[in-house]
Design an enzyme around this catalytic site. Structure first.
Site, PDB file in Angstrom:
ATOM      1  N   HIS A  26       0.852  -1.176   0.000  1.00 23.13           N
ATOM      2  CA  HIS A  26       0.000   0.000   0.000  1.00 23.13           C
ATOM      3  C   HIS A  26       0.893   1.232   0.000  1.00 23.13           C
ATOM      4  O   HIS A  26       2.109   1.140   0.100  1.00 23.13           O
ATOM      5  CB  HIS A  26      -0.985   0.016   1.173  1.00 23.13           C
ATOM      6  CG  HIS A  26      -0.374  -0.172   2.529  1.00 23.13           C
ATOM      7  ND1 HIS A  26       0.325   0.811   3.181  1.00 23.13           N
ATOM      8  CD2 HIS A  26      -0.367  -1.245   3.350  1.00 23.13           C
ATOM      9  CE1 HIS A  26       0.736   0.360   4.346  1.00 23.13           C
ATOM     10  NE2 HIS A  26       0.332  -0.886   4.481  1.00 23.13           N
ATOM     11  N   HIS A 133      12.570  -3.439   4.037  1.00 26.96           N
ATOM     12  CA  HIS A 133      11.496  -2.468   4.250  1.00 26.96           C
ATOM     13  C   HIS A 133      11.823  -1.505   5.391  1.00 26.96           C
ATOM     14  O   HIS A 133      11.721  -0.279   5.246  1.00 26.96           O
ATOM     15  CB  HIS A 133      10.206  -3.238   4.562  1.00 26.96           C
ATOM     16  CG  HIS A 133       9.005  -2.388   4.789  1.00 26.96           C
ATOM     17  ND1 HIS A 133       8.205  -1.938   3.760  1.00 26.96           N
ATOM     18  CD2 HIS A 133       8.444  -1.902   5.936  1.00 26.96           C
ATOM     19  CE1 HIS A 133       7.216  -1.224   4.254  1.00 26.96           C
ATOM     20  NE2 HIS A 133       7.332  -1.178   5.572  1.00 26.96           N
ATOM     21  N   ASN A 303       2.126   9.450  14.507  1.00 27.80           N
ATOM     22  CA  ASN A 303       1.387   9.763  15.730  1.00 27.80           C
ATOM     23  C   ASN A 303       1.987  11.032  16.322  1.00 27.80           C
ATOM     24  O   ASN A 303       2.923  11.006  17.122  1.00 27.80           O
ATOM     25  CB  ASN A 303       1.457   8.603  16.729  1.00 27.80           C
ATOM     26  CG  ASN A 303       0.464   8.759  17.865  1.00 27.80           C
ATOM     27  OD1 ASN A 303       0.502   9.741  18.602  1.00 27.80           O
ATOM     28  ND2 ASN A 303      -0.447   7.805  17.993  1.00 27.80           N
ATOM     29  N   ASP A 327       4.495   4.118   4.415  1.00 27.89           N
ATOM     30  CA  ASP A 327       5.215   3.273   3.463  1.00 27.89           C
ATOM     31  C   ASP A 327       5.632   3.989   2.188  1.00 27.89           C
ATOM     32  O   ASP A 327       6.579   3.558   1.525  1.00 27.89           O
ATOM     33  CB  ASP A 327       4.387   2.036   3.127  1.00 27.89           C
ATOM     34  CG  ASP A 327       4.521   0.947   4.179  1.00 27.89           C
ATOM     35  OD1 ASP A 327       5.203   1.194   5.195  1.00 27.89           O
ATOM     36  OD2 ASP A 327       3.939  -0.142   4.003  1.00 27.89           O
ATOM     37  N   ARG A 442     -12.800  16.063  14.934  1.00 26.51           N
ATOM     38  CA  ARG A 442     -11.466  16.064  14.342  1.00 26.51           C
ATOM     39  C   ARG A 442     -10.867  17.475  14.328  1.00 26.51           C
ATOM     40  O   ARG A 442     -11.508  18.438  13.893  1.00 26.51           O
ATOM     41  CB  ARG A 442     -11.528  15.502  12.920  1.00 26.51           C
ATOM     42  CG  ARG A 442     -12.140  14.103  12.829  1.00 26.51           C
ATOM     43  CD  ARG A 442     -11.128  13.043  12.665  1.00 26.51           C
ATOM     44  NE  ARG A 442     -10.315  13.229  11.491  1.00 26.51           N
ATOM     45  CZ  ARG A 442     -10.624  12.747  10.280  1.00 26.51           C
ATOM     46  NH1 ARG A 442     -11.741  12.048  10.094  1.00 26.51           N
ATOM     47  NH2 ARG A 442      -9.818  12.953   9.268  1.00 26.51           N
ATOM     48  N   THR A 525      -5.756  22.743   6.341  1.00 25.78           N
ATOM     49  CA  THR A 525      -6.053  21.321   6.237  1.00 25.78           C
ATOM     50  C   THR A 525      -5.906  20.898   4.783  1.00 25.78           C
ATOM     51  O   THR A 525      -5.893  21.732   3.878  1.00 25.78           O
ATOM     52  CB  THR A 525      -7.468  20.999   6.769  1.00 25.78           C
ATOM     53  OG1 THR A 525      -7.647  19.579   6.813  1.00 25.78           O
ATOM     54  CG2 THR A 525      -8.559  21.600   5.902  1.00 25.78           C
TER      55      THR A 525
END
Length: 671
Positions: A26, A133, A303, A327, A442, A525
């Site tokens: 992904h 990875h 995070n 990733d 949010r 945003t």
């Protein structure tokens, strides 16, 4: 020396998706490095419009080659973001479940075949490498940090049968110290818990934002059953205990259900547990290695709350978090690993900006593209868009802002942004509900002029630049009431400092807003709705502008407002189906428990249920070959004017969800 790094899948967007699990394939991307310096990078999702695309990053590769003015044959080395052994194992697992696919059990051959099909060039096997990875994560961070030495910590769900590693970076080399197995994954620890809060893969950041509304105390003891802190910085997570324990102790939330205080408290306990484990690991290795700097990468490094607490703790003198820590950033690490191996290491410089994606182009091209939407848009060229846009926002407007090259990574950093006045708390609610169309709790991030950051935000000693929105910091108490739209419930904000040197256009916009309001801060945003990735092209920006309640749009030197489009304006557009969309007639049960034939539109990346559509619209869409002018399509079926309006409205609803594309006519065919 040109090195190309790749992440993503081993099939194309229009082929059957490779279902290889949640920890692999992904966040497709391509990154091109010349002599250790990035010259172009983009995530495939920005181009194919599939969130977290698990597809072969063909469009991303093409962009990188075009940006550099080279062909694939000019690339010295190509590196893929996982080991060959791991990739081959994933292919074997796929063929067990889907033997009809006939894919060779050779990941390198599959990759070389895809490159040959896409670019018409055979790539010799010696020019293709598969890399570790987690080492790609580690190198992507250390090589961009500017540190001569540092501890490097990568944390994610999994990859190469691991979930992270600790390493020591020194000079141009990164040496592994310790690895963490996949069954001890902090990423999976977080993911497994949020499944009982109505969330899933790629929703982790939402729970991070929910956590400050909760109290960790009620479930603190419960969470100690899910992990154990061991000697020498060790730890153990017990993934198999999470589900059964939560089922016995909380009311499980399903997607779409309201949040209870219990759900908020569980979120807070989860966040606290993650931080406790990470601090335990890092305290030990800080003391054991003597390293005073820290680099972070991997999906868990997004995070920002955890990162901010590490920054305030003083455990390390300086912390660098790779902006594309997920990733997609492995494509960067893979390219840098090969460049270093071939004698062209990255220079020891701190990363300043990530504006590596496609450029929107010059005024002539922009004007032509905008004018094609003349029935829907009012367009004005401006000699000072910063002044005009600041006027709009100071008067209450929420705007889209599109300039220059797009950002690499998940954050809009002032080139593909939705912007607004950071003061009214109502702006948060308005943008969540009517623009982003997401959960009301949010938070939104602030962008502040670098020079003024300390006046509004309580930054740790020595910290003046936080350009990538990857640290949550404290808003100064005296400013929290003033900055109501960007101050989270716990008095914090995920901050971006803006430098005049790295983004002069965005700096000037914020400065113009400061002149009018005294506030050198904007709410920032990402420019997208809830159904799509961040916009990349001007066409993407127009589509999002017209399918949200944004008040204005600034593209390059142009100011754009919406017009009251007529039915004729709408039917003059062309309609096409994205490659990832398919149409189906299926048997389904009605509310009265009877079976009937219904029509649905599905994507390869959504649930199998798809979205139900009318039979007439289904027939209409089935007539499209490539693309078709909507009025021509409607003429093929005998419908009265009122019904035409209803079908156009239904089609616009599908456009808003990105099941179809509407765009100015450009040569269309109808079956």
């Amino acid at each position: 020396m040109l090195c190309l790094g790749l992440s993503g899948g081993l099939d194309k967007v229009y082929e059957n998706p490779l279902e290889l699990g949640n920890t692999f394939l992904h966040d497709g991307a391509a990154v091109l490095v010349r002599d250790g310096r990035v010259i172009a990078a983009v995530e495939e999702e920005r181009l194919n419009r599939i969130k977290h695309s698990n597809k072969f990053p063909g469009s991303s590769i093409q962009y990188c080659l075009s940006a550099a003015g080279v062909q694939l044959s000019d690339i010295d080395h190509i590196a893929f973001y996982a080991t060959e052994a791991y990739s081959n194992t994933m292919l074997k697992q796929l063929l067990v479940s889907q033997p009809h696919l006939g894919i060779p059990l050779d990941a390198k051959l599959v990759l070389r075949n895809l490159l040959a099909q896409e670019f018409g060039t055979d790539v010799d096997a010696s020019r293709v490498s598969f890399v570790s990875h987690h080492m790609a994560h580690a190198v992507s961070a250390f090589s961009m940090s500017g540190f001569e030495q540092s501890l490097v910590f990568t944390i994610d769900g999994g990859g190469d049968f691991l979930s992270g590693l600790l390493a020591r970076g020194s000079g141009t080399e990164v040496a592994q110290l310790e690895t963490f197995p996949e069954n001890n994954s902090l990423g999976l620890f977080y993911l497994e818990t949020i499944r009982y809060l109505g969330y899933g893969l790629f929703d982790e950041y939402k729970v991070m934002g929910l956590a400050p509304y909760g109290d960790p105390a009620p479930y603190r003891k419960l969470f100690t059953q899910f992990y154990e802190l061991l000697d020498s910085g060790g730890y153990r997570v017990y993934l198999d205990r999470i589900g059964p324990t939560l089922l016995r102790n909380i009311q499980v939330r399903r997607k779409g259900m309201p949040f209870t205080q219990q759900h908020r408290d569980v979120s807070a306990s989860l966040q606290e547990a993650l931080e406790r484990i990470v601090f335990h690991i890092l305290r030990h290795h800080r003391e054991a290695t003597g390293m005073r700097q820290l680099c972070l990468a991997g999906g868990v490094a997004h995070n920002c709350t955890m990162n901010g607490k590490l920054l305030y703790s003083g455990l390390f003198e300086d912390i660098f978090v790779q902006p594309a820590a997920h990733d997609a950033g492995c494509a960067l690490g893979a390219a840098l690993m090969m460049s270093n191996e071939l004698g062209r290491p990255a220079p020891r410089e701190r990363l300043q900006e990530v504006y590596w994606g496609p450029d929107i182009g010059g005024d002539q091209a922009l004007e032509q593209e905008l004018n094609a939407w003349a029935g829907h848009l009012d367009i004005e060229h401006s000699g000072d868009v910063a002044r005009n846009a600041a006027d709009w926002m100071a008067n209450g407007a929420v705007i889209g802002w599109v300039q220059g090259r797009s950002e690499f990574g998940p954050r809009a950093l002032g080139n593909r942004s939705i912007l607004a006045d950071p003061r009214p708390a109502t702006n948060k609610d308005r943008i969540n509900a009517m623009v982003k169309k997401r959960e009301g709790y949010r938070p939104f991030a602030p962008s502040v002029l670098e020079e003024d950051a300390c006046e509004f935000f309580d930054l740790p000693d020595g910290t003046r630049e936080l350009p990538f929105m990857n640290f949550v910091v404290r808003v100064r108490e005296a400013k929290r009431g003033l900055l109501g739209a960007i101050t989270h419930v716990d008095g914090t904000a995920r901050l971006q400092t803006v430098s005049r040197k790295t983004n002069p256009a965005y700096w000037e916009l914020i400065n113009e807003f400061k002149k009018r309001t005294g506030i050198p801060v904007l709410l920032n945003t990402s420019f997208n709705n809830n159904a799509e990735p961040i916009v990349d092209s001007v066409a993407d920006a127009i589509a999002t502008f017209l399918t949200t309640e944004l008040d204005g749009l600034v593209v390059g030197s142009f100011l754009v407002k919406k017009r009251a489009a007529t039915l004729e304006n709408w039917t003059g557009l062309s309609v096409s189906l994205p490659l990832y969309v398919s149409l189906h007639r299926v048997r389904a049960y009605t509310a009265r428990d009877r079976q009937e034939t219904v029509c649905k539109i599905r994507t390869s990346v959504s649930s199998r249920d798809g979205v139900r559509i009318s039979h007439e619209l289904f027939d209409l869409l089935m007539r499209i070959e490539g693309e078709a002018v909507l009025s021509d399509l409607l003429d093929t079926i005998a419908v009265e004017e009122a019904r035409r309006e209803t079908l156009v409205k239904e089609l616009r609803g599908l456009w808003e969800q990105r099941f179809v594309r509407l765009h100015p006519s450009g040569g269309a065919r109808v079956r």
